[in-house]
Design a protein around this motif. Structure first.
Motif, PDB file in Angstrom:
ATOM      1  N   THR A  69       0.693  -1.212   0.238  1.00 39.79           N
ATOM      2  CA  THR A  69       0.336   0.353  -0.324  1.00 39.79           C
ATOM      3  C   THR A  69       0.805   1.675   0.245  1.00 39.79           C
ATOM      4  N   MET A  70       0.197   2.169  -0.209  1.00 35.40           N
ATOM      5  CA  MET A  70       1.129   3.317  -0.312  1.00 35.40           C
ATOM      6  C   MET A  70       1.543   3.838   0.698  1.00 35.40           C
ATOM      7  N   GLU A  71       0.913   3.278   2.113  1.00 33.54           N
ATOM      8  CA  GLU A  71       1.004   3.903   3.097  1.00 33.54           C
ATOM      9  C   GLU A  71       2.378   3.217   4.199  1.00 33.54           C
ATOM     10  N   GLU A  72       2.527   1.764   3.533  1.00 41.75           N
ATOM     11  CA  GLU A  72       3.633   1.140   4.462  1.00 41.75           C
ATOM     12  C   GLU A  72       4.587   1.979   2.734  1.00 41.75           C
ATOM     13  N   GLN A  73       4.221   2.286   1.366  1.00 43.41           N
ATOM     14  CA  GLN A  73       5.837   2.110   1.041  1.00 43.41           C
ATOM     15  C   GLN A  73       5.968   3.486   1.839  1.00 43.41           C
ATOM     16  N   VAL A  74       5.198   4.781   1.655  1.00 44.79           N
ATOM     17  CA  VAL A  74       5.636   5.556   2.565  1.00 44.79           C
ATOM     18  C   VAL A  74       6.396   5.263   3.882  1.00 44.79           C
ATOM     19  N   LEU A  75       5.908   4.667   4.720  1.00 40.73           N
ATOM     20  CA  LEU A  75       6.634   4.047   6.147  1.00 40.73           C
ATOM     21  C   LEU A  75       7.959   3.280   5.907  1.00 40.73           C
ATOM     22  N   GLN A  76       7.865   2.647   5.158  1.00 41.46           N
ATOM     23  CA  GLN A  76       9.352   1.892   4.610  1.00 41.46           C
ATOM     24  C   GLN A  76      10.749   3.258   4.568  1.00 41.46           C
ATOM     25  N   LEU A  77       9.716   3.788   3.693  1.00 41.71           N
ATOM     26  CA  LEU A  77      10.293   4.345   3.292  1.00 41.71           C
ATOM     27  C   LEU A  77      11.832   5.822   4.187  1.00 41.71           C
ATOM     28  N   ASP A  78      10.805   5.958   5.143  1.00 41.13           N
ATOM     29  CA  ASP A  78      11.179   6.696   6.187  1.00 41.13           C
ATOM     30  C   ASP A  78      12.187   6.146   7.182  1.00 41.13           C
ATOM     31  N   GLU A  79      11.638   4.592   7.143  1.00 36.80           N
ATOM     32  CA  GLU A  79      12.917   4.159   7.979  1.00 36.80           C
ATOM     33  C   GLU A  79      13.924   4.049   7.313  1.00 36.80           C
ATOM     34  N   ARG A  99       4.529   9.567  -7.765  1.00 31.46           N
ATOM     35  CA  ARG A  99       3.201   9.905  -6.587  1.00 31.46           C
ATOM     36  C   ARG A  99       3.155   9.431  -4.735  1.00 31.46           C
ATOM     37  N   VAL A 100       4.459   8.434  -4.811  1.00 31.60           N
ATOM     38  CA  VAL A 100       5.279   8.235  -3.709  1.00 31.60           C
ATOM     39  C   VAL A 100       6.322   9.804  -2.770  1.00 31.60           C
ATOM     40  N   ALA A 101       6.449  10.370  -3.930  1.00 34.45           N
ATOM     41  CA  ALA A 101       7.068  11.071  -3.573  1.00 34.45           C
ATOM     42  C   ALA A 101       6.437  12.446  -2.622  1.00 34.45           C
ATOM     43  N   LEU A 102       5.223  12.476  -3.431  1.00 33.66           N
ATOM     44  CA  LEU A 102       3.973  13.152  -3.279  1.00 33.66           C
ATOM     45  C   LEU A 102       3.534  13.132  -1.669  1.00 33.66           C
ATOM     46  N   SER A 103       3.181  11.294  -1.736  1.00 39.71           N
ATOM     47  CA  SER A 103       2.316  11.187  -0.487  1.00 39.71           C
ATOM     48  C   SER A 103       3.395  11.025   0.581  1.00 39.71           C
ATOM     49  N   TYR A 104       4.985  10.755   0.157  1.00 38.82           N
ATOM     50  CA  TYR A 104       5.875  11.099   0.957  1.00 38.82           C
ATOM     51  C   TYR A 104       5.489  12.741   2.106  1.00 38.82           C
ATOM     52  N   ALA A 105       5.941  13.327   1.067  1.00 39.18           N
ATOM     53  CA  ALA A 105       5.822  15.006   1.692  1.00 39.18           C
ATOM     54  C   ALA A 105       4.414  14.929   1.952  1.00 39.18           C
ATOM     55  N   LYS A 106       3.457  14.834   1.842  1.00 37.65           N
ATOM     56  CA  LYS A 106       1.674  15.397   2.848  1.00 37.65           C
ATOM     57  C   LYS A 106       2.216  14.458   4.122  1.00 37.65           C
ATOM     58  N   THR A 107       2.719  13.121   4.478  1.00 32.80           N
ATOM     59  CA  THR A 107       2.842  12.395   5.751  1.00 32.80           C
ATOM     60  C   THR A 107       3.822  13.022   6.385  1.00 32.80           C
ATOM     61  N   PHE A 108       5.156  12.968   6.307  1.00 36.33           N
ATOM     62  CA  PHE A 108       6.323  13.752   6.164  1.00 36.33           C
ATOM     63  C   PHE A 108       7.142  15.473   6.106  1.00 36.33           C
ATOM     64  N   PRO A 109       6.113  16.356   6.060  1.00 36.37           N
ATOM     65  CA  PRO A 109       6.137  17.321   5.399  1.00 36.37           C
ATOM     66  C   PRO A 109       7.116  18.080   6.662  1.00 36.37           C
ATOM     67  N   ASN A 110       8.004  17.786   7.172  1.00 33.84           N
ATOM     68  CA  ASN A 110       8.832  18.556   7.892  1.00 33.84           C
ATOM     69  C   ASN A 110      10.601  17.793   7.301  1.00 33.84           C
ATOM     70  N   ARG A 111      10.151  16.816   6.779  1.00 35.08           N
ATOM     71  CA  ARG A 111      11.208  15.835   5.980  1.00 35.08           C
ATOM     72  C   ARG A 111      11.563  15.578   4.824  1.00 35.08           C
TER      73      ARG A 111
END
Length: 269
Positions: A69-79, A99-111
């Motif tokens: 899932t996109m949510e799992e991919q974003v969390l994996q990326l953050d790890e 799409r992954v990059a955009l999703s990551y920026a939405k979830t972790f905007p300060n990163r």
């Protein structure tokens, strides 16, 4: 190198490892870290870290669709970022990677300090569209697993989205084909099921919340994504849209030198 996260073993490739300021590069569907080779060698002032997304390249391809899932991919990326001691990055993504990059920026905007999106979208706007796309992606996923990678690649490389790549030198076309053929059936199939355009949540309504610089890059001959980029630019707070002449969807493949120049200019600005 392989980074072991709680979710999977993730393959990364690093250029200019001695430098501090970092550009993360995320490939598209059927891609891998290899897609960035010609771009990375043209960018010498930044550390480049390319990552194989779940189900692609040398990163794990689990059988459980829930891992994709996109949510799992974003969390994996953050790890991965945490293990590599990356606190704030420039995030570049192509197509699915966008799409992954955009999703990551939405979830972790300060990163994220800056987004560079190549031929990318925030997903589909309406549930009806997503339902139709999910059905289409499920059918394609089943075909991949039943007929195998070579049968899939023979069809995939001939879809209209990639028509412009047929003008490329034969060695470039062969490299793209070999990259696609190197993938696993289960990885590609589950990627479609878990974070295909129909599976992910629409981010259109979230674009106005993104307050970092965003560079949207599209190819002149890729009319669909030029229109999407124009619509995105109107909703983003700090966006510019760069159209590259005489290329289609994969600008970094069709004109890697100009793509690298655009990336460097975007970061300087």
């Amino acid at each position: 190198m392989i980074v072991q996260t709680q979710r999977a073993k993730v393959n990364v490739r690093i250029w200019n490892a001695h430098l501090e300021q970092t550009i993360i590069m995320l490939h598209g569907f059927t891609g891998s870290v290899a897609t960035w080779d010609k771009v990375a060698v043209s960018i010498t002032d930044y550390r480049i870290i390319a990552i194989d997304l779940i189900g692609h390249g040398q990163t794990d391809s689990p059988h459980d669709v829930a891992a994709y899932t996109m949510e799992e991919q974003v969390l994996q990326l953050d790890e991965v970022f945490q293990q590599l001691n990356l606190h704030r990055v420039i995030l570049l993504g192509y197509s699915m990677g966008g799409r992954v990059a955009l999703s990551y920026a939405k979830t972790f905007p300060n990163r994220v300090s800056q987004l560079i999106l190549e031929s990318a979208s925030p997903g589909l706007k309406f549930e009806e569209e997503r339902t139709i796309r999910r059905s289409s992606d499920e059918s394609l996923a089943n075909q991949i697993q039943i007929n195998g990678i070579e049968s899939f690649v023979n069809k995939w490389e001939n879809i209209p989205l990639f028509d412009t790549q047929k003008k490329l030198p034969s060695d470039v076309q062969l490299a793209v084909r070999e990259e696609r053929l190197s993938q696993s059936e289960v990885g590609l199939a589950n990627s479609l099921r878990g974070m295909g355009t129909g599976a992910q949540n629409s981010l259109w309504s979230n674009l106005g919340e993104i307050n970092i610089p965003v560079t949207l890059i599209t190819g002149e001959l890729d009319k669909k994504f030029c229109i999407i980029a124009e619509e995105m630019q109107a909703l983003l707070q700090k966006a510019r849209h760069v159209i590259v002449n005489d290329v289609g969807h994969a600008i970094h493949v069709e004109n890697p030198e100009q793509f690298a120049t655009i990336v460097k200019d975007a970061i300087k600005d």
